[in-house]
Design a protein around this motif. Structure first.
Motif, short mmCIF file in Angstrom:
data_model
loop_
_atom_site.label_atom_id
_atom_site.label_comp_id
_atom_site.label_asym_id
_atom_site.label_seq_id
_atom_site.Cartn_x
_atom_site.Cartn_y
_atom_site.Cartn_z
N PRO A 398 0.81 -1.22 0.00
CA PRO A 398 0.00 0.00 0.00
C PRO A 398 0.84 1.27 0.00
O PRO A 398 1.03 1.92 1.04
CB PRO A 398 -0.82 -0.13 1.29
N ALA A 399 1.37 1.63 -1.15
CA ALA A 399 2.14 2.86 -1.30
C ALA A 399 2.13 3.24 -2.78
O ALA A 399 1.87 2.39 -3.64
CB ALA A 399 3.57 2.68 -0.80
N HIS A 400 2.43 4.50 -3.07
CA HIS A 400 2.40 5.01 -4.44
C HIS A 400 3.81 5.00 -5.02
O HIS A 400 4.70 5.68 -4.52
CB HIS A 400 1.82 6.43 -4.44
N PHE A 401 3.99 4.22 -6.08
CA PHE A 401 5.28 4.16 -6.77
C PHE A 401 5.11 4.58 -8.22
O PHE A 401 4.14 4.20 -8.87
CB PHE A 401 5.86 2.74 -6.71
N GLY A 402 6.07 5.37 -8.72
CA GLY A 402 6.05 5.78 -10.12
C GLY A 402 7.17 5.17 -10.91
O GLY A 402 7.13 5.16 -12.14
N GLU A 403 8.19 4.67 -10.22
CA GLU A 403 9.29 3.97 -10.89
C GLU A 403 9.90 2.97 -9.91
O GLU A 403 9.94 3.21 -8.71
CB GLU A 403 10.35 4.94 -11.42
N LEU A 404 10.35 1.85 -10.46
CA LEU A 404 10.97 0.80 -9.66
C LEU A 404 12.18 0.25 -10.40
O LEU A 404 12.12 0.05 -11.62
CB LEU A 404 9.97 -0.34 -9.39
N GLY A 405 13.25 0.00 -9.67
CA GLY A 405 14.38 -0.74 -10.21
C GLY A 405 14.20 -2.19 -9.83
O GLY A 405 14.15 -2.52 -8.64
N ILE A 406 14.05 -3.06 -10.82
CA ILE A 406 13.77 -4.47 -10.55
C ILE A 406 14.96 -5.30 -11.02
O ILE A 406 15.31 -5.30 -12.21
CB ILE A 406 12.47 -4.91 -11.26
N ASP A 407 15.61 -5.97 -10.07
CA ASP A 407 16.78 -6.78 -10.37
C ASP A 407 16.35 -8.22 -10.61
O ASP A 407 15.79 -8.86 -9.71
CB ASP A 407 17.80 -6.72 -9.22
N LEU A 408 16.63 -8.71 -11.81
CA LEU A 408 16.28 -10.07 -12.20
C LEU A 408 17.55 -10.85 -12.49
O LEU A 408 18.61 -10.28 -12.76
CB LEU A 408 15.41 -10.04 -13.47
N ALA A 409 17.43 -12.16 -12.47
CA ALA A 409 18.55 -13.03 -12.80
C ALA A 409 18.06 -14.18 -13.67
O ALA A 409 16.87 -14.54 -13.63
CB ALA A 409 19.22 -13.57 -11.54
N LEU A 410 18.97 -14.74 -14.44
CA LEU A 410 18.70 -15.97 -15.18
C LEU A 410 19.60 -17.05 -14.59
O LEU A 410 20.80 -16.81 -14.38
CB LEU A 410 19.05 -15.80 -16.66
N ASP A 411 19.03 -18.22 -14.30
CA ASP A 411 19.92 -19.31 -13.91
C ASP A 411 20.46 -19.97 -15.17
O ASP A 411 20.14 -19.56 -16.30
CB ASP A 411 19.24 -20.29 -12.95
N GLN A 412 21.28 -20.98 -15.01
CA GLN A 412 21.99 -21.54 -16.16
C GLN A 412 21.09 -22.34 -17.09
O GLN A 412 21.52 -22.73 -18.18
CB GLN A 412 23.18 -22.36 -15.67
N SER A 413 19.83 -22.53 -16.69
CA SER A 413 18.87 -23.17 -17.60
C SER A 413 18.00 -22.15 -18.32
O SER A 413 17.21 -22.50 -19.19
CB SER A 413 17.98 -24.14 -16.81
N GLY A 414 18.13 -20.84 -17.92
CA GLY A 414 17.34 -19.79 -18.55
C GLY A 414 16.10 -19.40 -17.77
O GLY A 414 15.30 -18.60 -18.26
N ARG A 415 15.93 -19.92 -16.56
CA ARG A 415 14.77 -19.54 -15.74
C ARG A 415 14.99 -18.16 -15.12
O ARG A 415 16.10 -17.84 -14.68
CB ARG A 415 14.53 -20.57 -14.64
N ILE A 416 13.92 -17.36 -15.08
CA ILE A 416 14.01 -15.99 -14.55
C ILE A 416 13.69 -16.00 -13.05
O ILE A 416 12.72 -16.62 -12.61
CB ILE A 416 13.03 -15.06 -15.27
N TRP A 417 14.51 -15.26 -12.29
CA TRP A 417 14.32 -15.13 -10.85
C TRP A 417 14.35 -13.66 -10.45
O TRP A 417 15.08 -12.86 -11.05
CB TRP A 417 15.43 -15.85 -10.08
N LEU A 418 13.58 -13.31 -9.44
CA LEU A 418 13.64 -11.96 -8.87
C LEU A 418 14.69 -11.93 -7.77
O LEU A 418 14.69 -12.77 -6.87
CB LEU A 418 12.27 -11.58 -8.28
N LEU A 419 15.58 -10.94 -7.84
CA LEU A 419 16.57 -10.76 -6.79
C LEU A 419 16.16 -9.66 -5.81
O LEU A 419 16.28 -9.81 -4.61
CB LEU A 419 17.94 -10.40 -7.40
N GLU A 420 15.65 -8.54 -6.35
CA GLU A 420 15.38 -7.40 -5.48
C GLU A 420 14.52 -6.38 -6.21
O GLU A 420 14.58 -6.28 -7.44
CB GLU A 420 16.72 -6.75 -5.08
N VAL A 421 13.74 -5.61 -5.44
CA VAL A 421 13.00 -4.47 -5.99
C VAL A 421 13.45 -3.23 -5.23
O VAL A 421 13.43 -3.21 -4.00
CB VAL A 421 11.47 -4.65 -5.85
N ASN A 422 13.85 -2.19 -5.97
CA ASN A 422 14.38 -0.97 -5.37
C ASN A 422 13.43 0.19 -5.70
O ASN A 422 13.20 0.48 -6.87
CB ASN A 422 15.78 -0.70 -5.94
#
Length: 455
Positions: A398-422
């Motif tokens: 419950p907060a107002h955001f207008g921009e987010l830095g989203i850190d994603l990763a790929l493992d060695q099989s190509g699957r996407i993972w979330l690392l962090e939201v800034n």
């Protein structure tokens, strides 16, 4: 309600009184303002009843020097303008305020430290788009007032008394500043008194984000197993499940304070920690001994423990991806940029502050050892994942955001993972790889402010 941009000029106060404005008849027709009537002139929280004097064959708006001084306007500028016939309000702007951590008046070339160039860039972009921006610090909020002492740039930085902005962007860099009573009171006050929009209004804690997104079944596939590190039992359970785990400060940033724990073949445990000089390695005969060594840190720092991932690598250096996701001119989330970040030679985190390097997503994935059939698909899936996560943050926190830095990763099989939201993405770390004078991220921010303000 009609809206467009209009040149605004000041004239000598002897020619025009402060309770009147001169407006080109072409602009009056476009805005559908009746001639010689009165309107309420609005700029941010500023309001004044003025008589409108039509000027033949002109498209300009002219105000007296005295009125311009009271509002904080430059002698010549272009501003967005809209007219609401229902309440006879002529609005100019939008007026954008940026809340920054500190200023350095004795050093005008770096008035706001490392974000000074961003502030200049934002000012230039506002000039081009018909917006007006000023910058202010928490110190400006210590005394309650209907105006703010803020910095504007026009052939040099100047401090002026300015109205409360239509939209405020929170660029404070510490939770301590953000949580100051004067800051919190100001934000609540201007929201209720003036309807001010305030975005990126708070820092995000890592545990808060993962717990919130875990409520959405569609997002769970991006989430590595994560828990608050409450004690030894949680650490032991995670280390038994995964070859490596990460301990991340719940309120950390820039890769500071991250610990990586893995089990060696002989049964000992390896602890890697980030330091200003690179990675520090320590070996412990047992997990109990390792936990005893980090227990003092846990007294002052809350940690999130997270499943270690076999990340995609380039030259044995882990790679992750920073997506900058922003609201656009229609209030919808969009991906402004995604860049790949490769860890430095003596680091296991990829932040630029830790010696990481940038490359394009296509370049990084092209050089990787991912299965050939997945390389094209993951380039399409990365922005989709970033958008889904941004919408999830908006839905469940419950907060107002207008921009987010989203850190994603790929493992060695190509699957996407979330690392962090800034929620306070760096204005350097996510820079697209080009030399444009005004970055798309800055233009997008102004479009969203114009959407919020309705000008």
């Amino acid at each position: 309600m009609s809206q467009f941009k209009i040149p605004v000029h000041t004239v000598h106060s002897g020619i025009l009184q402060e309770n009147a404005i001169m407006l080109g008849d072409r602009s009056m027709k476009r805005l559908k303002i009746p001639a010689h009537g009165t309107v309420q002139l609005a700029f941010g929280s500023f309001r004044q009843e003025v008589t409108v004097i039509p000027v033949p064959k002109s498209e300009n708006l002219r105000v007296s020097e005295g009125l311009a001084r009271r509002i904080g306007w430059n002698p010549r500028q272009t501003l967005g303008v809209s007219y609401n016939s229902g309440n006879r309000t002529l609005r100019l702007g939008p007026l954008i305020g940026v809340l920054v951590s500190r200023d350095h008046p004795n050093n005008p070339d770096r008035l706001f430290g490392p974000i000074t160039l961003f502030c200049r860039e934002l000012t230039n972009a506002c000039h081009a788009q018909g917006a007006y921006v000023y910058f202010f610090t928490p110190e400006a909020l210590e005394q309650r007032s209907s105006s703010i002492q803020g910095w504007v740039y026009s052939e040099g930085w100047r401090k002026l008394s300015l109205p409360i902005a239509d939209v405020i962007n929170n660029r404070l860099t510490t939770r301590k500043m953000e949580n100051k009573p004067s800051v919190q009171h100001f934000l609540a006050d201007v929201k209720s008194r003036y309807g001010t929009h305030f975005f990126n209004e708070k820092f995000l804690d890592k545990t808060e984000v993962f717990e919130a997104l875990g409520h959405d079944p569609a997002l769970q596939r991006y989430l590595p197993e994560s828990h608050a590190l409450s004690g030894f039992a949680v650490l032991k359970k995670m280390c038994n499940h995964y070859p490596s785990v990460f301990l991340k400060p719940v309120r950390g940033s820039l890769g500071k304070g991250i610990l990586r724990i893995s089990k060696d073949e002989g049964g000992s445990y390896r602890l890697l920690s980030t330091t200003p000089l690179g990675t520090r390695k320590q070996i412990y005969p047992s997990l109990t001994k390792l936990f005893q060594s980090i227990t003092p840190k846990m007294k002052s720092t809350r940690y999130q423990i997270q499943q270690g991932l076999p990340l995609m690598e380039l030259g044995r250096r882990p790679v992750d991806f920073r997506a900058l996701v922003q609201k656009n001119g229609t209030g919808k989330w969009g991906v402004t940029s995604i860049v790949a970040r490769t860890a430095g030679s003596n680091n296991f985190v990829s932040n630029l502050a830790r010696g990481g390097t940038l490359s394009t997503v296509r370049e990084a994935i092209g050089k990787s050892s991912l299965p050939p059939g997945t390389k094209e698909s993951v380039q399409l899936q990365l922005p989709r994942a970033a958008l889904a996560i941004a919408r999830g943050v908006e839905t469940y926190i419950p907060a107002h955001f207008g921009e987010l830095g989203i850190d994603l990763a790929l493992d060695q099989s190509g699957r996407i993972w979330l690392l962090e939201v800034n929620s306070k993405p760096s204005k350097n770390d996510n820079t697209p790889l080009n030399d444009q004078k005004i970055r798309p991220s800055v233009k997008q921010m102004i479009l969203y402010c114009r959407y919020l303000a309705g000008i």
